[in-house]
Design a protein around this motif. Structure first.
Motif, PDB file in Angstrom:
ATOM      1  N   ASP A  71      86.963  34.699  37.081  1.00 14.63           N
ATOM      2  CA  ASP A  71      85.968  34.626  38.155  1.00 14.63           C
ATOM      3  C   ASP A  71      85.561  36.009  38.661  1.00 14.63           C
ATOM      4  N   ILE A  72      86.414  36.995  38.474  1.00 14.93           N
ATOM      5  CA  ILE A  72      86.097  38.359  38.907  1.00 14.93           C
ATOM      6  C   ILE A  72      84.803  38.828  38.232  1.00 14.93           C
ATOM      7  N   PHE A  73      84.582  38.422  36.978  1.00 19.28           N
ATOM      8  CA  PHE A  73      83.448  38.905  36.190  1.00 19.28           C
ATOM      9  C   PHE A  73      82.169  38.117  36.432  1.00 19.28           C
ATOM     10  N   LYS A  74      82.170  37.206  37.379  1.00 23.05           N
ATOM     11  CA  LYS A  74      80.972  36.422  37.660  1.00 23.05           C
ATOM     12  C   LYS A  74      80.034  37.112  38.637  1.00 23.05           C
ATOM     13  N   GLU A  75      80.502  38.133  39.304  1.00 29.24           N
ATOM     14  CA  GLU A  75      79.689  38.872  40.270  1.00 29.24           C
ATOM     15  C   GLU A  75      79.811  40.349  39.962  1.00 29.24           C
ATOM     16  N   ASN A  76      79.036  41.129  40.665  1.00 26.46           N
ATOM     17  CA  ASN A  76      79.200  42.572  40.542  1.00 26.46           C
ATOM     18  C   ASN A  76      80.605  42.937  40.983  1.00 26.46           C
ATOM     19  N   MET A  77      81.192  43.892  40.310  1.00 26.95           N
ATOM     20  CA  MET A  77      82.591  44.189  40.564  1.00 26.95           C
ATOM     21  C   MET A  77      82.846  45.686  40.597  1.00 26.95           C
ATOM     22  N   ILE A  78      84.071  46.022  40.850  1.00 24.71           N
ATOM     23  CA  ILE A  78      84.532  47.406  40.909  1.00 24.71           C
ATOM     24  C   ILE A  78      85.635  47.579  39.866  1.00 24.71           C
ATOM     25  N   SER A  95      91.065  59.982  40.120  1.00 18.19           N
ATOM     26  CA  SER A  95      90.964  58.573  40.508  1.00 18.19           C
ATOM     27  C   SER A  95      89.500  58.167  40.406  1.00 18.19           C
ATOM     28  N   TYR A  96      89.263  57.064  39.715  1.00 21.64           N
ATOM     29  CA  TYR A  96      87.894  56.599  39.502  1.00 21.64           C
ATOM     30  C   TYR A  96      87.700  55.241  40.154  1.00 21.64           C
ATOM     31  N   ILE A  97      86.603  55.096  40.862  1.00 18.34           N
ATOM     32  CA  ILE A  97      86.172  53.818  41.419  1.00 18.34           C
ATOM     33  C   ILE A  97      84.734  53.652  40.960  1.00 18.34           C
ATOM     34  N   ILE A  98      84.534  52.722  40.014  1.00 16.87           N
ATOM     35  CA  ILE A  98      83.248  52.598  39.339  1.00 16.87           C
ATOM     36  C   ILE A  98      82.634  51.229  39.621  1.00 16.87           C
ATOM     37  N   PRO A  99      81.470  51.197  40.242  1.00 25.30           N
ATOM     38  CA  PRO A  99      80.785  49.913  40.436  1.00 25.30           C
ATOM     39  C   PRO A  99      80.217  49.428  39.109  1.00 25.30           C
ATOM     40  N   LEU A 100      80.453  48.159  38.812  1.00 30.45           N
ATOM     41  CA  LEU A 100      79.969  47.553  37.567  1.00 30.45           C
ATOM     42  C   LEU A 100      79.083  46.368  37.893  1.00 30.45           C
TER      43      LEU A 100
END
Length: 153
Positions: A71-78, A95-100
């Motif tokens: 379910d994590i991959f059903k919306e925009n994620m980080i 440290s990387y925080i990438i919006p997907l």
């Protein structure tokens, strides 16, 4: 005769279950480059979205398939992960925080994430003059060949 018919029914049920699992599961090969070097050592990746407390944890290795049925991959994620430097500075931790966006995972068999750290003069000159720590470039197969996302202003 009843035994053969019963076994045939079991086989049909198993085959239809297998086909439905294959049809509904989607896997994407993930490849990560940092400063033009492919990451070959295992890295712990954490996928999550802002609307849920659920996480999808994944141990990365080049080309390893990610099952994106969660379910994590059903919306925009980080995507969040830590990586250590390169040949010049192997101890430095990034440290990387990438919006997907979900579109990155649709209609593709692979996703390449290229990260360029702007603390390296070579990449700072090439990509932008920003105070942000890195630039991200996405490549995938399918309809959207190159999707670029930068943290530069």
């Amino acid at each position: 005769m009843k035994m053969v018919k019963l076994n045939l029914n079991k086989i049909i049920i198993l085959l239809s279950s297998f086909v439905s699992v294959i049809a509904y599961s989607q896997k994407v090969n993930l490849i990560i480059f940092i400063n033009d070097e492919i990451i070959t050592s295992p890295i712990g990746l954490e996928f999550y979205n802002k609307t849920s407390s659920d996480k999808y944890e994944f141990t990365y290795s080049p080309g390893k398939e990610i099952d994106i049925v969660s379910d994590i991959f059903k919306e925009n994620m980080i995507l969040r992960f830590d990586a250590y430097g390169n040949k010049e500075d192997p101890i430095k931790r990034y440290s990387y925080i990438i919006p997907l966006k979900m579109d990155l995972f649709k209609d593709t068999s692979f996703l390449i994430i290229k990260i360029y750290n702007l603390d390296k003069k070579k990449y700072r000159k090439k990509y932008c003059r920003s105070e942000e720590p890195y630039v991200i470039d996405f490549h995938k197969s399918g309809l959207y060949m190159d999707t670029v996302s930068t943290k530069c202003k």
